[in-house]
Design a protein around this motif. Structure first.
Motif, PDB file in Angstrom:
ATOM      1  N   VAL A  26       3.082  -1.023   4.137  1.00 29.38           N
ATOM      2  CA  VAL A  26       2.449   0.288   3.977  1.00 29.38           C
ATOM      3  C   VAL A  26       3.539   1.355   3.915  1.00 29.38           C
ATOM      4  CG1 VAL A  26       0.819   1.950   4.947  1.00 29.38           C
ATOM      5  CG2 VAL A  26       0.413  -0.501   5.230  1.00 29.38           C
ATOM      6  N   ASP A  31      -3.360   2.807  11.125  1.00 32.50           N
ATOM      7  CA  ASP A  31      -4.782   2.697  10.797  1.00 32.50           C
ATOM      8  C   ASP A  31      -4.994   1.862   9.538  1.00 32.50           C
ATOM      9  OD1 ASP A  31      -7.546   3.287  11.178  1.00 32.50           O
ATOM     10  OD2 ASP A  31      -7.401   4.851   9.632  1.00 32.50           O
ATOM     11  N   VAL A  32      -4.186   2.116   8.515  1.00 31.36           N
ATOM     12  CA  VAL A  32      -4.285   1.349   7.272  1.00 31.36           C
ATOM     13  C   VAL A  32      -3.942  -0.121   7.526  1.00 31.36           C
ATOM     14  CG1 VAL A  32      -3.257   1.024   4.982  1.00 31.36           C
ATOM     15  CG2 VAL A  32      -3.890   3.306   5.742  1.00 31.36           C
ATOM     16  N   CYS A  33      -2.910  -0.362   8.318  1.00 32.97           N
ATOM     17  CA  CYS A  33      -2.513  -1.733   8.643  1.00 32.97           C
ATOM     18  C   CYS A  33      -3.651  -2.489   9.315  1.00 32.97           C
ATOM     19  CB  CYS A  33      -1.288  -1.745   9.556  1.00 32.97           C
ATOM     20  SG  CYS A  33       0.219  -1.185   8.762  1.00 32.97           S
ATOM     21  N   LEU A  44       0.751   5.292   0.226  1.00 30.80           N
ATOM     22  CA  LEU A  44      -0.041   6.475   0.538  1.00 30.80           C
ATOM     23  C   LEU A  44       0.712   7.706   0.054  1.00 30.80           C
ATOM     24  CD1 LEU A  44      -0.851   5.483   4.224  1.00 30.80           C
ATOM     25  CD2 LEU A  44      -2.271   5.092   2.211  1.00 30.80           C
ATOM     26  N   LYS A  62      -1.536   7.184  10.857  1.00 29.22           N
ATOM     27  CA  LYS A  62      -2.219   6.884   9.595  1.00 29.22           C
ATOM     28  C   LYS A  62      -1.786   5.515   9.051  1.00 29.22           C
ATOM     29  CE  LYS A  62      -3.219  11.571   8.067  1.00 29.22           C
ATOM     30  NZ  LYS A  62      -4.666  11.434   8.008  1.00 29.22           N
ATOM     31  N   ILE A  63      -0.507   5.226   9.131  1.00 28.01           N
ATOM     32  CA  ILE A  63      -0.004   3.935   8.654  1.00 28.01           C
ATOM     33  C   ILE A  63      -0.573   2.804   9.502  1.00 28.01           C
ATOM     34  CG2 ILE A  63       2.067   2.503   8.464  1.00 28.01           C
ATOM     35  CD1 ILE A  63       3.554   5.073   7.565  1.00 28.01           C
ATOM     36  N   ARG A  85      -6.944  -1.740   9.286  1.00 31.80           N
ATOM     37  CA  ARG A  85      -8.140  -1.865   8.433  1.00 31.80           C
ATOM     38  C   ARG A  85      -7.965  -2.915   7.345  1.00 31.80           C
ATOM     39  NH1 ARG A  85     -10.749   4.084   7.429  1.00 31.80           N
ATOM     40  NH2 ARG A  85     -10.925   4.635   9.631  1.00 31.80           N
ATOM     41  N   LEU A  86      -6.761  -2.975   6.771  1.00 29.01           N
ATOM     42  CA  LEU A  86      -6.531  -3.901   5.667  1.00 29.01           C
ATOM     43  C   LEU A  86      -5.885  -5.212   6.102  1.00 29.01           C
ATOM     44  CD1 LEU A  86      -5.240  -1.409   2.954  1.00 29.01           C
ATOM     45  CD2 LEU A  86      -7.562  -2.265   3.291  1.00 29.01           C
ATOM     46  N   VAL A 101       0.860  -1.174   0.000  1.00 27.86           N
ATOM     47  CA  VAL A 101       0.000   0.000   0.000  1.00 27.86           C
ATOM     48  C   VAL A 101       0.898   1.226   0.000  1.00 27.86           C
ATOM     49  CG1 VAL A 101      -1.789   1.265   1.241  1.00 27.86           C
ATOM     50  CG2 VAL A 101      -1.751  -1.245   1.321  1.00 27.86           C
TER      51      VAL A 101
END
Length: 114
Positions: A58, A46-48, A10, A43-44, A50-51, A8
């Motif tokens: 990420v 959060d992405v980790c 960003l 933010k990183i 969620r996905l 991912v």
């Protein structure tokens, strides 16, 4: 969706920096940099979550290419470009490995009992 190692990337770190600059008021550059790193880290993470991907998958890249630059900004841009290309190379390498494995799986005949 079956990917062995998703990556991912960003972008738009400049928007994060602008938000920090507006909300932080008059703080030192060191404090602003620390705040930026903390926001990016959140933010990183959060992405980790969620996905459900590992943190190493990420990446947050910068996108600085504006008008006239001084030497320090130019050196930073080169560093950012190198980092972005390194991430792209890793993503392509993982994609190549995934496709090669998928093709190998298609070519292997299924065992049949006779």
């Amino acid at each position: 969706k079956g990917y062995a190692n998703p990556q991912v990337v960003l972008t738009r770190i400049d928007r994060v920096e602008e938000g920090i600059a507006k909300s932080s008021g008059k703080v030192s550059m060191a404090d602003r940099e620390l705040m930026l790193r903390q926001v990016l880290d959140r933010k990183i993470e959060d992405v980790c979550m969620r996905l459900d991907v590992p943190r190493t998958a990420v990446h947050f890249i910068e996108n600085y290419h504006s008008g006239v630059l001084d030497l320090e900004q130019e050196v930073r841009n080169i560093s950012v470009d190198f980092h972005a290309l390194k991430i792209l190379s890793q993503c392509c390498s993982h994609a190549d490995a995934f496709i090669a494995q998928a093709l190998q799986d298609l070519r292997q005949p299924a065992c049949a009992v006779q």
